[in-house]
Design an enzyme around this catalytic site. Structure first.
Site, PDB file in Angstrom:
ATOM      1  N   HIS A   1      81.904  32.738  41.352  1.00 15.81           N
ATOM      2  CA  HIS A   1      82.026  31.570  40.472  1.00 15.81           C
ATOM      3  C   HIS A   1      83.343  31.640  39.713  1.00 15.81           C
ATOM      4  O   HIS A   1      83.745  32.708  39.248  1.00 15.81           O
ATOM      5  CB  HIS A   1      80.856  31.542  39.487  1.00 15.81           C
ATOM      6  CG  HIS A   1      80.732  30.260  38.729  1.00 15.81           C
ATOM      7  ND1 HIS A   1      81.545  29.963  37.654  1.00 15.81           N
ATOM      8  CD2 HIS A   1      79.915  29.198  38.898  1.00 15.81           C
ATOM      9  CE1 HIS A   1      81.224  28.764  37.197  1.00 15.81           C
ATOM     10  NE2 HIS A   1      80.240  28.277  37.932  1.00 15.81           N
TER      11      HIS A   1
ATOM     12  N   ASP B   1      75.453  22.295  39.764  1.00 16.80           N
ATOM     13  CA  ASP B   1      76.231  22.844  38.657  1.00 16.80           C
ATOM     14  C   ASP B   1      75.601  22.421  37.327  1.00 16.80           C
ATOM     15  O   ASP B   1      76.280  22.068  36.368  1.00 16.80           O
ATOM     16  CB  ASP B   1      77.700  22.429  38.708  1.00 16.80           C
ATOM     17  CG  ASP B   1      78.613  23.384  37.935  1.00 16.80           C
ATOM     18  OD1 ASP B   1      78.084  24.326  37.308  1.00 16.80           O
ATOM     19  OD2 ASP B   1      79.838  23.195  37.948  1.00 16.80           O
TER      20      ASP B   1
END
Length: 374
Positions: free
Chosen positions: A202, A329
């Site tokens: 990430h 997300d």
């Protein structure tokens, strides 16, 4: 990969390019949704971030405070969504999302000194495992580690796999400015491969050595800096020979590959050109494959925060549905927007199933959801 005529693919994407448009092809029966980049936190963890641990850059502190509406564990709606499981379940139900693959929000344990970061990771993982036990058909999870303590990270990867039954590992890019291609992190990569734990790489704000030009105009965060940081990190791993050394290592990159798929031709071309001209003088290493080919052998991408049918069509054409996973997300993006996007995408039934849940189910060994029969 299902074979498509290029003009058909692009025309179909354009026909459904506006989110919320009438479905170009209904997905029937309703395809389940496993969302694979879904942030969570605890009030204690958010309070620890408010204290400004040394591994956070100033840009990160400013950006996250802006998103969260100020300091304090209960300061904002964003904090509530990160920390409140009941609120999350209600939003999942309202939007038809069957499961979240949970991962700690940035910067995770990487914000803390090594020993403290290892302690934070263990605590987060124990809490995450408890959430999954309480809701086994709604949540799976990625273990947090503190790469700045490699020895503790190896032990935590093994514990997460064997004792906690977690589904993979989350690393929020650089740790105190260091990247996973560096030799000190080889034991972590070896443990990931040995335990068959996929790594979700990430992004976060660029490291202190890189941040300068990004500090203006809000460019240090998700507007641009995150993608620049995440793409550079993965390219360092590719060109550092990580996937040649660990051929069974699996890495997942969000936001439709952080832009890298659009540079496949350029990166491959330049790599060949430079290697033919003595690229070793620039630090290039001979690779077993062209750089882009690792996206077919080791790397997956997700749709997180990139809800464009044209982009999806392009990635389908060059990668295939086998390498793409649905993600939202949450809570940084809106669930309803992500779900409208994927439900209205022009996809065959088999590709819709792959992207929406089957790839996640296979890659992360998710067994609990009640999913339709093959």
């Amino acid at each position: 990969m299902t074979q498509f005529d290029r003009r058909t693919v692009i025309a179909g994407a354009l026909a459904g390019s506006i989110i919320g448009a009438e479905d170009a092809r209904a997905q029937s029966p309703r395809v389940p949704l496993i969302a694979t980049e879904e942030a969570y936190a605890t009030p204690e963890f958010m309070a620890a971030l408010d204290a400004g641990p040394p591994g956070m850059t100033q840009a990160e502190k400013t950006y996250t405070a802006l998103l969260r509406g100020g300091a304090g564990a209960g300061a904002s709606e964003l904090n509530r969504k990160l920390c409140n499981i009941d609120a999350r379940l209600a939003e999942m139900d309202a939007n038809g999302v069957d499961m979240h693959l949970l991962s700690v929000t940035i910067p995770g344990p990487q914000a803390f000194p090594p020993k403290e970061g290892a302690r934070v990771a263990r605590s987060l993982n124990d809490g995450l495992a408890a959430i999954i036990r309480a809701h086994p058909t709604r949540f799976a999870g990625l273990a947090a580690i503190a790469p700045q303590d490699p020895e503790a990270s190896v032990a935590e990867i093994e514990r997460a796999r064997k004792d906690l039954a977690l589904n993979g590992v989350i690393i929020n890019s650089h740790s105190f400015g260091e990247y996973l291609d560096e030799p000190k992190f080889r034991p972590i990569l070896a443990a990931l491969e040995a335990q068959d734990m996929p790594l979700y790489l990430h992004p976060r704000s660029p490291s202190q050595a890189m941040i300068g030009p990004y500090e203006n105009y809000g460019l240090s965060g998700a507007l641009w800096g995150y993608g620049a940081d995440g793409s550079m990190h993965l390219l360092r791993m590719i060109f550092g020979g990580v996937f040649d050394e660990f051929p069974r290592l699996k890495v997942v990159l969000g936001h439709m590959g952080e832009g890298i798929p659009y540079y496949f031709m350029r990166v491959d071309n330049r790599y060949r050109n430079l290697m033919a001209r003595g690229g070793e003088k620039l630090g290039l290493k001979p690779l077993k494959q062209l750089p882009s080919q690792y996206f077919k052998s080791n790397i997956y991408i997700t749709t997180s925060g990139t809800f464009s049918h044209q982009v999806l069509a392009y990635c389908l054409e060059i990668l295939g549905a086998e390498r793409i996973l649905f993600a939202i997300d949450y809570p940084y993006e809106r669930s309803e927007e992500a779900v409208r996007f994927i439900r209205s995408a022009t996809l065959s039934q088999i590709d819709a199933e792959r992207i929406c849940f089957r790839n996640a189910q296979t890659l992360f060994r998710i067994k609990n959801p009640v999913l339709p029969k093959s």
